[in-house]
Design a protein around this motif. Structure first.
Motif, PDB file in Angstrom:
ATOM      1  N   VAL A 644       0.869  -1.178   0.000  1.00 51.61           N
ATOM      2  CA  VAL A 644       0.000   0.000   0.000  1.00 51.61           C
ATOM      3  C   VAL A 644       0.903   1.224   0.000  1.00 51.61           C
ATOM      4  O   VAL A 644       2.107   1.121   0.273  1.00 51.61           O
ATOM      5  N   ASP A 645       0.344   2.375  -0.282  1.00 51.78           N
ATOM      6  CA  ASP A 645       1.170   3.577  -0.281  1.00 51.78           C
ATOM      7  C   ASP A 645       1.443   4.032   1.154  1.00 51.78           C
ATOM      8  O   ASP A 645       0.728   3.670   2.098  1.00 51.78           O
ATOM      9  N   GLU A 646       2.472   4.846   1.333  1.00 56.36           N
ATOM     10  CA  GLU A 646       2.917   5.251   2.663  1.00 56.36           C
ATOM     11  C   GLU A 646       1.857   6.050   3.404  1.00 56.36           C
ATOM     12  O   GLU A 646       1.692   5.907   4.621  1.00 56.36           O
ATOM     13  N   HIS A 647       1.098   6.893   2.695  1.00 53.07           N
ATOM     14  CA  HIS A 647       0.059   7.685   3.345  1.00 53.07           C
ATOM     15  C   HIS A 647      -1.034   6.780   3.915  1.00 53.07           C
ATOM     16  O   HIS A 647      -1.514   6.987   5.033  1.00 53.07           O
ATOM     17  N   THR A 648      -1.411   5.776   3.141  1.00 52.97           N
ATOM     18  CA  THR A 648      -2.425   4.832   3.623  1.00 52.97           C
ATOM     19  C   THR A 648      -1.935   4.092   4.864  1.00 52.97           C
ATOM     20  O   THR A 648      -2.678   3.914   5.835  1.00 52.97           O
ATOM     21  N   ALA A 649      -0.677   3.670   4.836  1.00 53.36           N
ATOM     22  CA  ALA A 649      -0.114   2.966   5.980  1.00 53.36           C
ATOM     23  C   ALA A 649      -0.145   3.837   7.232  1.00 53.36           C
ATOM     24  O   ALA A 649      -0.473   3.363   8.330  1.00 53.36           O
TER      25      ALA A 649
END
Length: 791
Positions: A644-649
């Protein structure tokens, strides 16, 4: 007179002919022995490299020995310089006092034996040299009776002479002590010193060395753990021989012969020591063969196991390592004989802390379940099973037992067997203090074992993938089912599955503070039926607008169902697969409830995605494998991919931190007397609890930026459980193990884990995570109206 001379010459000639023939026969006899015509004779290459089964060693990440792999011979080789002089002197004085004066065969010693036989002197000793005894150990063959015994004895002479030509005296002594079995699986002097005295060969005292050398005559007869007096007498014989050969003086002899035997017995084995489930997992993984479809059953579970094993064979270099890698001889590596050194990622300190946490928690929880199940109609099975179902389950367990097979072999019918199982008997049952004798029927003993709870625990570094802790269960030896990564015994994961759905929401633009309706959600299924998601319990916010953060923190089913309606089950399954879930997960609307059966191993790796900024890293359990000489054979690195992308994480971290600070995981924060042993943390943990239907399974998975850990707790049968949510929820069944573990590792300064940490915020992150008063009751009603009528 002349006639007498002729007769004398005739007889003399005949005698010489007979002597000559005898010499020729002896030469021919030994030639045939040396050529292998009369039985096995080792080649030059075999003498150069005599086979010795050397146990493979499992070494922890902090360089501690976790255990060994061996089938028959637990052996570690030592060099001559590693041997105590006491040991060498005792060996020569007792077994071969002319060792340095012969070349493999001691003819003077043989004459001494012959004289002893004639005079019936039992103290004359044996005639076999150390070299001959080594020949017997290295190349045991054939029968010990009749003419074969005679031939074997002469063959040992030839091998002994060959050994003397090939090796130095010191090498022969070392080989002999490395090869001898001192019983209890102690092959070689290194393991023997560890087993009997918990020391090393170079540190053996005169008393200890004499005892071990005394065992060479007959390790069973002079076993010091069973026949102490006999072992002391034999030790004193060794000391007397050392005095006779001037290796010790009279004072040393007199002082040592009266000393008692002080053993520090350390019998080795897979069931002893830390990380037994991990060691068994490692063994099964490394010796695995290439999966063949015909070797698996036809059930869905068997097919899934075949798929998982086949995938591992092609993608995991550790799976089947022994069969994938070939020695210079052209043979595959043998885990039990080749003396491999397997360097693992397990931290022995953390492993001990985890095992202690599991044991402490279960000692507290088990008595509660014991008292609880007594009120059931058919204990230990809950009342949701009928008497007929219980009877069938119990018979399944009975039919698996050795006692049942014994009764069947005696011709007993089922009725007779069941009657026998109901008769009281003296049985050994497992307890936390070990096995104890008790009076109960075999049927009651089965019920006793079935109600025992178990816990599994795993922890890994999310960045490197290194697995630091692996606790497959709570009592290896009593049960060997590994609940960390067993393909056969997967369990439903409950609400620990919900974060995967919220991950889908976060990566599609939703935020933790988004307001959603907390109302029932109905789905139309593929077959036309409907399914309505409802909350498991009521709250003051039923029918109101709530934040996604609150919905996940309190594991509210209706909120998760609202999210599912905005996406679809297949999209959630794709997220799970990208995050490392490889078990079969049916794409159905109810999947967010965690009805799919998934291993703890998969869950820990998946949650590591959040801690590792959206990157999935495969768990790593071995870093390298070396041969017995220290040559590196293989190195291992984890595989990585963007999940997943870093923002989602980071959004998910925020959501899961709220689970701990305000939701179902709040016990980690509380420091009341009830929770002080595993709560009261200031650390900003992120995590999620999970409870399956009927409280059959309790889960908790939590993490810091550098460590992800998870717990499962339950019984072998899902129908054995607490009936109330208070005791059966994941916050009570599993979370305390997590808390106890982190209490210990935070207190150990050598591990460098502290409560003072923060999760790193991504660059250009500008989402407002302050939900403020959005859940104010008055504002709530207006938002609920807007959601239904304006959107």
């Amino acid at each position: 007179m002349e006639a007498e001379k002729k007769n004398f010459r005739k007889y003399a000639r005949g005698l010489w002919i007979m002597v000559g023939l005898l010499v020729v026969l002896i030469v021919v006899f030994f030639y045939f022995i040396a050529a292998g015509k009369l039985g096995f004779m080792p080649s030059f290459e075999e003498l150069e490299n005599p086979k010795s089964m050397v146990a493979s060693e499992i070494i922890s990440g902090d360089n501690e020995l976790l255990g060994k792999f061996y089938q028959h011979e637990n052996r570690t080789l030592v060099e001559f310089d590693d041997l105590s002089p006491n040991l060498v002197n005792a060996l020569i004085a007792t077994e071969d006092e002319r060792f340095y004066k012969h070349s493999g065969i001691d003819f003077r010693g043989l004459l001494r034996v012959v004289k002893g036989v004639i005079t019936r002197d039992t103290g004359s000793g044996g005639g076999s040299t150390i070299s001959q005894q080594l020949a017997k150990l290295l190349f045991p063959r054939e029968s010990n009776r009749g003419i074969r015994l005679v031939i074997r004895k002469f063959r040992e002479w030839v091998i002994a002479v060959k050994l003397e030509k090939r090796y130095t005296k010191e090498e022969i002594i070392t080989m002999y002590l490395n090869k001898f079995e001192f019983i209890f699986g102690a092959f070689g002097i290194e393991v023997a010193a560890k087993t009997y005295f918990n020391t090393t060969p170079d540190s053996l005292t005169l008393n200890q060395a004499a005892l071990l050398i005394g065992m060479l005559k007959s390790p069973y007869l002079y076993n010091p753990t069973r026949y102490e007096e006999r072992a002391i007498q034999r030790r004193n014989v060794v000391l007397k021989q050392m005095l006779k050969n001037r290796y010790i003086n009279r004072t040393q002899f007199d002082t040592t012969k009266v000393k008692p035997i002080k053993l520090d017995f350390q019998r080795s084995g897979l069931k002893k020591g830390i990380a037994p489930y991990f060691r068994k997992y490692l063994e099964r993984t490394m010796v695995a063969s290439k999966p063949e479809r015909s070797e698996y059953g036809n059930s869905n579970r068997s097919l899934q196991k075949y798929i998982e094993d086949s995938t591992a064979w092609h993608t995991d270099p550790l799976f089947g390592w022994c069969n994938k890698n070939i020695k210079p001889t052209g043979e595959p590596y043998d885990l039990y004989k080749d003396g491999l050194k397997i360097y693992t990622t397990i931290d022995s300190r953390m492993q001990e802390y985890a095992e202690e946490a599991v044991e402490t928690h279960l000692k507290f929880l088990q008595p509660q379940l014991d008292a609880h199940v007594k009120n059931f109609n058919n204990p230990p099975f809950s009342n949701d099973l009928t008497a007929g179902q219980v009877k069938r389950l119990l018979f399944t367990e009975i039919a698996r037992s050795g006692r049942y097979r014994t009764y069947k072999s005696k011709g007993m019918n089922e009725k007779q067997i069941m009657k026998a199982f109901e008769q009281p008997d003296t049985l050994k049952v497992y307890t936390w203090e070990g096995y104890r004798d008790t009076i109960m029927s075999p049927l009651d003993s089965i019920k006793y074992y079935l109600k025992n709870l178990s816990s599994s625990f795993m922890a890994m570094n999310p960045k490197t993938g290194e697995v630091k802790v692996w606790v497959g269960g709570s009592a290896y030896g009593f049960t060997e089912i590994d609940m960390v990564r067993s393909s056969t015994y997967k369990r439903q994961v409950g609400s620990t599955c919900k974060p995967f759905l919220y991950t889908l929401a976060m990566q599609n633009g939703m935020t933790p503070c988004k307001m959603v309706p907390n109302v029932e959600q109905t789905f139309i299924l593929e077959n036309g039926d409907t399914w309505t998601a409802k909350n498991s319990s009521s709250t003051q916010y039923d029918g109101k607008m709530v934040t996604l953060r609150w919905g996940l923190a309190n594991s509210v089913n209706q909120v998760s169902a609202w999210v599912m309606k905005h996406f679809n089950p297949e999209a959630m399954r794709e997220v799970m697969q990208r995050m490392g879930i490889y078990s079969t997960v049916p794409a159905v609307p109810s999947m967010f409830l965690g009805t799919a059966e998934i291993t703890l191993y998969e869950m820990i790796a998946a949650y590591s995605v959040y801690a590792n900024k959206g990157i999935y890293t495969t768990p790593l359990v071995v870093t390298r494998i070396e041969d017995n000489n220290g040559n590196v054979l293989s190195t291992f690195r984890p595989q990585r991919h963007d999940a997943v992308d870093e923002h989602t994480a980071y959004l998910m971290i925020n959501l899961l931190q709220n689970v701990v600070s305000e939701g179902s995981g709040i016990r980690l924060r509380l420091n009341y007397d009830t929770y002080e042993e595993y709560g009261g943390f200031t650390a900003p943990f992120a995590g999620k609890t999970g409870t399956t239907q009927n409280q059959s399974d309790g889960w908790f998975v939590g993490f810091t930026p550098n460590l992800v850990a998870g717990v499962w707790t339950g019984a072998n049968y899902r129908s054995i459980h607490f009936e109330d949510i208070t005791r059966g929820q994941g916050a009570n069944m599993a979370l305390p193990v997590f808390g106890r573990f982190f209490k210990k590792i935070f207190a150990d300064s050598t591990l460098n884990y502290t409560q003072d940490f923060e999760f790193e915020k991504p660059e250009n992150f500008n989402i407002d995570l302050d939900c403020g008063d959005k859940m104010d009751p008055v504002q709530n009603q207006n938002d609920l109206y807007d959601d239904f009528f304006l959107n």
